[in-house]
Write an enzyme that holds these catalytic residues in place. Structure first.
Site, PDB file in Angstrom:
ATOM      1  N   GLY A 196       0.973  -1.233  -0.019  1.00  0.00           N
ATOM      2  CA  GLY A 196      -0.106  -0.031   0.058  1.00  0.00           C
ATOM      3  C   GLY A 196       0.886   1.313  -0.008  1.00  0.00           C
ATOM      4  N   GLU A 203       4.496   7.022   5.150  1.00  0.00           N
ATOM      5  CA  GLU A 203       4.861   7.407   6.323  1.00  0.00           C
ATOM      6  C   GLU A 203       6.022   6.329   7.210  1.00  0.00           C
ATOM      7  OE1 GLU A 203       2.209   8.975   9.185  1.00  0.00           O
ATOM      8  OE2 GLU A 203       1.721  10.749   7.942  1.00  0.00           O
ATOM      9  N   ASP A 329     -14.455   9.106  12.512  1.00  0.00           N
ATOM     10  CA  ASP A 329     -14.406   8.332  11.099  1.00  0.00           C
ATOM     11  C   ASP A 329     -15.527   7.369  10.898  1.00  0.00           C
ATOM     12  OD1 ASP A 329     -11.954   9.606  11.531  1.00  0.00           O
ATOM     13  OD2 ASP A 329     -10.713   7.915  12.038  1.00  0.00           O
ATOM     14  N   HIS A 474      12.492  37.728   6.686  1.00  0.00           N
ATOM     15  CA  HIS A 474      13.246  36.925   6.351  1.00  0.00           C
ATOM     16  C   HIS A 474      14.206  36.527   7.148  1.00  0.00           C
ATOM     17  CE1 HIS A 474      16.363  36.250   3.179  1.00  0.00           C
ATOM     18  NE2 HIS A 474      17.184  36.780   3.894  1.00  0.00           N
TER      19      HIS A 474
END
Length: 489
Positions: A196, A203, A329, A474
């Site tokens: 998968g 990850e 979920d 910056h």
């Protein structure tokens, strides 16, 4: 005999725990049913532990790269074309795991104290409906309780889908992993095969590679992360390959069998589709999740699910059963903790703080702007529409010229160069007529933080020109928002 409550929450995830506390603090007699551990997937098996592990992986990565910054901490791991591969490091996987466990326990303890402090009665067991207002709880101590409630709120979440592969039952269960069990390894796998190439898969694949494992990823589709625009997926693929991962696209595993302490995996890849084999020590199945709804006996309460088992609801999180709600979920994707928490916000307002029958005044899921971050390194952060999604909308199908795209490599960002972490790219999608930002992706250093700046602009309806002309500190990563718009075309 049954006990009556004014609010019953089933599941203590990122919506259930705060909602139970809110009900109790507002004076409602409240109970929360949890069958395993307080705080749900995010704290126990999801965000908290995985990002804790990923932090250890990043330290290992930077330790190896010390020589790139002029920092020498040990010998060399090896030579390649006359250059050092990096500093030697030692990974103590038991310490990595223990650090993860300690952080999880601290988070879980905080949730437990929150419920206790609010006066929520916690029932440790498994809930199932008897009717729309009656729930049977099989307590973990073997007893049973019948409870009734004016309102029932379902927050049972998801779990990893079980592996489906011929021969998997012949393997030692210790080497067959999912996104939960892989976190409990006490040693680094010799060769991890990941089935998968979605968010979870990439990850863990990069993490384990950084900890020292050989890693092979098998992905059925033409690209990693199928929902992302192709150039983003390709950029991440290049990064993972640079990190030493092997990624096989358009590849499907067909059979597995034990060999010594590991296994041999048979697979086929397009276009040849010829059977090939590889050997590995551990296999991680990261190809999907399923909802925890099958044990709830939903038909008894006239609660419907879709073909995948997710509970159906409207934009107010109401199920067809009166006074029965669903959050997190269990109602289907997107499966993010922040979505679950926003579901809590919606129900808290509609049921506790500002109840109203006026639909126009109710909080809802409609048109909510959903960010997400994939915690690879660099991070992949996204907010709004992807290019493919924007071009699929009727407005832009009829007027494709209104879509403008800007792409900029992270190597154009001063802060990324200064930290020597310039891998990745940014991509923006804008409406040329209104100047509004439709979507933004940052695959780069702290990409999740960069997209938050753009998200604020989108929430405020700020045109891209405002970001282009803004004075950013910056050197900062946000300063890139001066420059990316110069690539619009």
């Amino acid at each position: 005999m049954s006990t009556h409550y004014q609010a019953l929450i089933i599941g203590s995830g990122q919506a259930g725990t705060p909602l139970a506390s809110s009900f109790a603090k507002a004076g409602y007699k409240t109970a929360l049913v949890e069958r395993s551990h307080i705080a749900g997937c995010c704290v126990n098996e999801g965000c908290t532990p995985t990002k804790t592990l990923i932090a250890s992986g990043r330290v290992a990565y930077l330790a190896r790269r010390g020589r790139d910054y002029g920092i020498h901490t040990g010998g060399e791991e090896g030579k390649e074309e006359g250059k050092s591969k990096g500093n030697k490091i030692l990974v103590d996987m038991k310490k990595v795991r223990q650090r993860k466990r300690e952080i999880v326990n601290s988070f879980r303890g905080g949730s437990e104290k929150r419920l206790e402090g609010a006066g929520v009665e916690v029932l440790i067991g498994e809930a199932s409906f008897v009717d729309e207002k009656t729930v049977k709880v099989k307590m973990n101590d073997g007893s049973e309780k019948m409870v009734t409630s004016d309102r029932v709120l379902i927050n049972t979440g998801e779990r990893p889908a079980p592996p489906r592969l011929t021969g998997i039952e012949t393997l030692d269960p210790k080497i067959v992993l999912d996104s939960t069990s892989i976190q409990e390894l006490d040693e680094v796998p010799e060769h991890l095969v990941v089935v998968g190439g979605g968010y979870v898969g990439v990850e863990f694949a990069q993490l384990m590679r950084r900890l020292g494992a050989k890693v092979t990823v098998l992905q059925r589709g033409k690209q990693l992360l199928p929902r992302e625009d192709p150039e983003i997926a390709q950029c991440l693929l290049d990064i993972l390959k640079e990190d030493g991962l092997e990624v096989l696209l358009q590849t499907q595993a067909s059979r597995i069998e034990p060999v010594n302490a590991g296994f041999t995996l048979t697979y086929t890849s397009l276009p040849s589709n010829e059977p090939k084999q590889l050997t590995g020590s551990h296999i991680l199945f990261a190809s999907g999740r399923i909802p925890n709804t099958e044990s709830l006996n939903l038909p008894a309460a006239c609660i419907k699910t879709n073909a995948n088992g997710y509970i159906t609801s409207n934009e107010f999180l109401e199920t067809p059963a009166p006074n029965v709600y669903v959050m997190g979920d269990a109602k289907g994707p997107p499966a993010f903790t922040h979505i679950s928490y926003d579901d809590f916000r919606i129900l808290e307002k509609n049921l506790i703080t500002h109840p109203t029958s006026d639909l126009s005044s109710k909080a809802s899921t409609k048109n909510r702007l959903v960010p997400y971050v994939v915690y690879t390194d660099p991070q992949l952060g996204h907010i709004g529409l992807r290019e493919s999604e924007a071009r699929g909308l009727p407005l832009y199908k009829n007027h494709p010229e209104r879509i403008k795209i800007a792409k900029m490599p992270m190597s154009y960002v001063a802060r990324a160069l200064e930290t020597d972490e310039s891998r990745g790219m940014m991509k923006a999608v804008v409406d040329a007529e209104t100047g509004l930002i439709l979507g933004f992706t940052c695959l780069g250093l702290e990409g999740g933080e960069v997209i938050a700046v753009v998200q604020m602009a989108m929430l405020g309806g700020v045109r891209w020109e405002v970001l282009q002309s803004a004075v950013w500190a910056h050197p900062s990563l946000a300063e890139s928002l001066n420059n990316i718009w110069g690539f619009l075309e």
